[in-house]
Design a protein around this motif. Structure first.
Motif, short mmCIF file in Angstrom:
data_model
loop_
_atom_site.label_atom_id
_atom_site.label_comp_id
_atom_site.label_asym_id
_atom_site.label_seq_id
_atom_site.Cartn_x
_atom_site.Cartn_y
_atom_site.Cartn_z
N VAL A 108 3.71 -25.01 14.62
CA VAL A 108 3.95 -26.35 15.17
C VAL A 108 5.35 -26.37 15.76
N PRO A 109 5.64 -27.33 16.62
CA PRO A 109 6.97 -27.39 17.24
C PRO A 109 8.10 -27.38 16.19
N GLY A 110 9.08 -26.53 16.43
CA GLY A 110 10.22 -26.41 15.54
C GLY A 110 10.05 -25.41 14.42
N ALA A 111 8.84 -24.88 14.23
CA ALA A 111 8.57 -23.95 13.13
C ALA A 111 8.87 -22.51 13.54
N GLN A 112 9.03 -21.66 12.52
CA GLN A 112 9.22 -20.23 12.72
C GLN A 112 8.23 -19.46 11.86
N HIS A 113 7.93 -18.23 12.30
CA HIS A 113 7.12 -17.33 11.48
C HIS A 113 7.77 -15.96 11.48
N LEU A 114 7.83 -15.34 10.30
CA LEU A 114 8.40 -14.00 10.16
C LEU A 114 7.29 -13.04 9.75
N LEU A 115 7.08 -12.01 10.57
CA LEU A 115 6.17 -10.92 10.24
C LEU A 115 7.03 -9.69 9.98
N GLY A 116 6.90 -9.10 8.80
CA GLY A 116 7.79 -7.99 8.46
C GLY A 116 7.06 -6.81 7.85
N THR A 117 7.69 -5.65 7.94
CA THR A 117 7.21 -4.46 7.25
C THR A 117 8.41 -3.70 6.72
N THR A 118 8.26 -3.11 5.53
CA THR A 118 9.31 -2.35 4.88
C THR A 118 8.73 -1.01 4.46
N LEU A 119 9.35 0.08 4.93
CA LEU A 119 8.93 1.42 4.58
C LEU A 119 9.94 2.04 3.62
N SER A 120 9.43 2.61 2.55
CA SER A 120 10.28 3.33 1.60
C SER A 120 9.49 4.49 1.02
N CYS A 121 10.21 5.45 0.46
CA CYS A 121 9.56 6.61 -0.14
C CYS A 121 9.55 6.43 -1.64
N GLU A 122 8.40 6.59 -2.26
CA GLU A 122 8.31 6.38 -3.70
C GLU A 122 9.23 7.34 -4.44
N ALA A 123 9.80 6.86 -5.54
CA ALA A 123 10.69 7.69 -6.35
C ALA A 123 9.95 8.93 -6.82
N GLY A 124 10.68 10.05 -6.73
CA GLY A 124 10.11 11.31 -7.21
C GLY A 124 9.36 12.08 -6.15
N ARG A 162 4.85 10.27 -0.43
CA ARG A 162 4.18 8.99 -0.63
C ARG A 162 5.05 7.90 -0.01
N LEU A 163 4.60 7.39 1.12
CA LEU A 163 5.31 6.30 1.79
C LEU A 163 4.75 4.96 1.35
N ARG A 164 5.63 4.10 0.86
CA ARG A 164 5.23 2.76 0.45
C ARG A 164 5.42 1.81 1.63
N VAL A 165 4.40 1.00 1.89
CA VAL A 165 4.42 0.05 2.99
C VAL A 165 4.29 -1.36 2.40
N ALA A 166 5.39 -2.11 2.41
CA ALA A 166 5.37 -3.50 1.98
C ALA A 166 5.34 -4.39 3.21
N ARG A 167 4.67 -5.55 3.09
CA ARG A 167 4.50 -6.43 4.25
C ARG A 167 4.94 -7.84 3.90
N GLN A 168 5.46 -8.55 4.90
CA GLN A 168 5.91 -9.93 4.73
C GLN A 168 5.26 -10.80 5.80
N GLY A 169 4.82 -12.00 5.39
CA GLY A 169 4.21 -12.93 6.33
C GLY A 169 2.89 -12.44 6.88
N VAL A 194 0.85 -1.19 0.00
CA VAL A 194 0.00 0.00 0.00
C VAL A 194 0.88 1.24 0.00
N VAL A 195 0.31 2.35 -0.43
CA VAL A 195 1.01 3.62 -0.45
C VAL A 195 0.18 4.63 0.35
N LEU A 196 0.83 5.28 1.31
CA LEU A 196 0.20 6.33 2.09
C LEU A 196 0.60 7.68 1.49
N ASP A 197 -0.37 8.41 0.97
CA ASP A 197 -0.14 9.71 0.34
C ASP A 197 -0.77 10.78 1.22
#
Length: 311
Positions: A294-310, A246-253, A238-241
């Motif tokens: 489940v036992p032994g498993a992992q989960h990654l929740l991530g967010t990446t903020l960047s500013c749109e070019a221009g 304009r901040l771009r918000v990318a998400r993982q997991g 998503v992009v917050l304007d």
């Protein structure tokens, strides 16, 4: 936007250091690639300002009688009136773990007792490592005490001249499956909350928490005109304007995007004026996409903020 007292500490920082702010240990960096502030209560990013956008204006007007002034600059917002310990600081990127909101479940497990959004955001964390990373920095943090009988969290924060990336990694070290939810509760700094647009959610289904969790569909792009609390079932960027950037918000997991603002009735630790300068756009796992580890498993929740070019 950050409180003037935190801005003063950053201005006195050359390189990297730890110091005290609001009776809490904070880790600060002010280097050629930009600025970063992380609170060791909650492993909470409080401030990020990449060098490419770090031209800073003066102090804005005070946010109310008895409140500290907010200083413009940076991609994140922090309240000028933080709660005293053991309360959490509102703003930046709080960690909601191992549950989101009040979704603790109905079982009698002691792991399901605790505050709204879970214990991680009020817990003390240690800084395990600080590494150079792509012309920036990479921090690794872990809690100083056990927060769950079967789950172990850790946080990785990467910052450089182009982006901020935060990971909340959960490892299952127990013996039975565990239901996990959570969020990276990002408070994004904006010029005017009620003049923002959130792009990228058109057509997505969402739960409206202000309407008893009624399920609806987003018609067009989201224009912010007042208070809102929505859980979107979407993994799209998503992009917050806010009209100025304009901040771009990318998400993982994450298949839940939470968009929240309190409107004209902000929480007790924030004034109406101060609250008009943030909008929360969160990477989350909610009732729409809980994670069964489940036992032994992992989960990654991530967010990446960047500013749109221009921008």
């Amino acid at each position: 936007m950050i409180p003037q007292s935190l801005r003063a500490l950053l201005d006195d920082t050359d390189g990297q250091r730890e110091c005290e702010w609001q009776d809490r240990r904070v880790w600060l960096a002010r280097e050629p690639w930009g600025e970063l502030a992380v609170c060791l209560q909650g492993a909470q990013v409080l401030h990020f300002f990449p060098a490419a956008t770090a031209a800073r204006a003066g102090v804005v007007e005070a946010t109310g009688e008895g409140e500290e002034a907010l200083v413009p600059g940076g991609w994140l917002w922090v309240t000028p009136t933080p709660q005293a310990l053991p309360g959490a600081i509102r703003g930046g990127i709080p960690l909601c773990w191992p549950w989101f909101a009040d979704e603790r479940g109905a079982d009698e497990s002691p792991d399901r007792s605790g505050p709204m959004h879970g214990p991680a955001r009020k817990a003390q964390w240690r800084l395990d490592a600080v590494d150079e990373h792509e012309g920036g920095v990479e921090l690794h943090l872990s809690p100083t005490e056990r927060l769950h009988s079967q789950l172990v969290p850790r946080t990785v924060i990467q910052a450089n001249a182009r982006r901020l990336h935060v990971e909340l990694i959960t490892e299952h070290v127990g013996e039975t499956p565990v239901k996990l939810s959570g969020a990276l509760h990002s408070y994004l700094a904006v010029t005017d909350s009620f003049a923002c647009r959130v792009e990228g959610l058109a057509g997505a289904r969402y739960l409206d928490k202000l309407a008893g969790l009624a399920e609806r569909e987003q018609q067009g792009e989201l224009a912010v005109r007042g208070g809102l609390d929505r859980i979107y079932h979407s993994n799209a960027e998503v992009v917050l304007d806010d009209g100025n950037r304009r901040l771009r918000v990318a998400r993982q997991g994450s298949d839940s995007a939470v968009v929240w603002h309190p409107g004209e009735t902000p929480p007790d630790d924030t004034s109406v004026d101060a609250a008009s300068h943030f909008l929360c756009v969160e990477s989350a796992n909610t009732r729409l996409d809980p994670v069964w580890l489940v036992p032994g498993a992992q989960h990654l929740l991530g967010t990446t903020l960047s500013c749109e070019a221009g921008s």
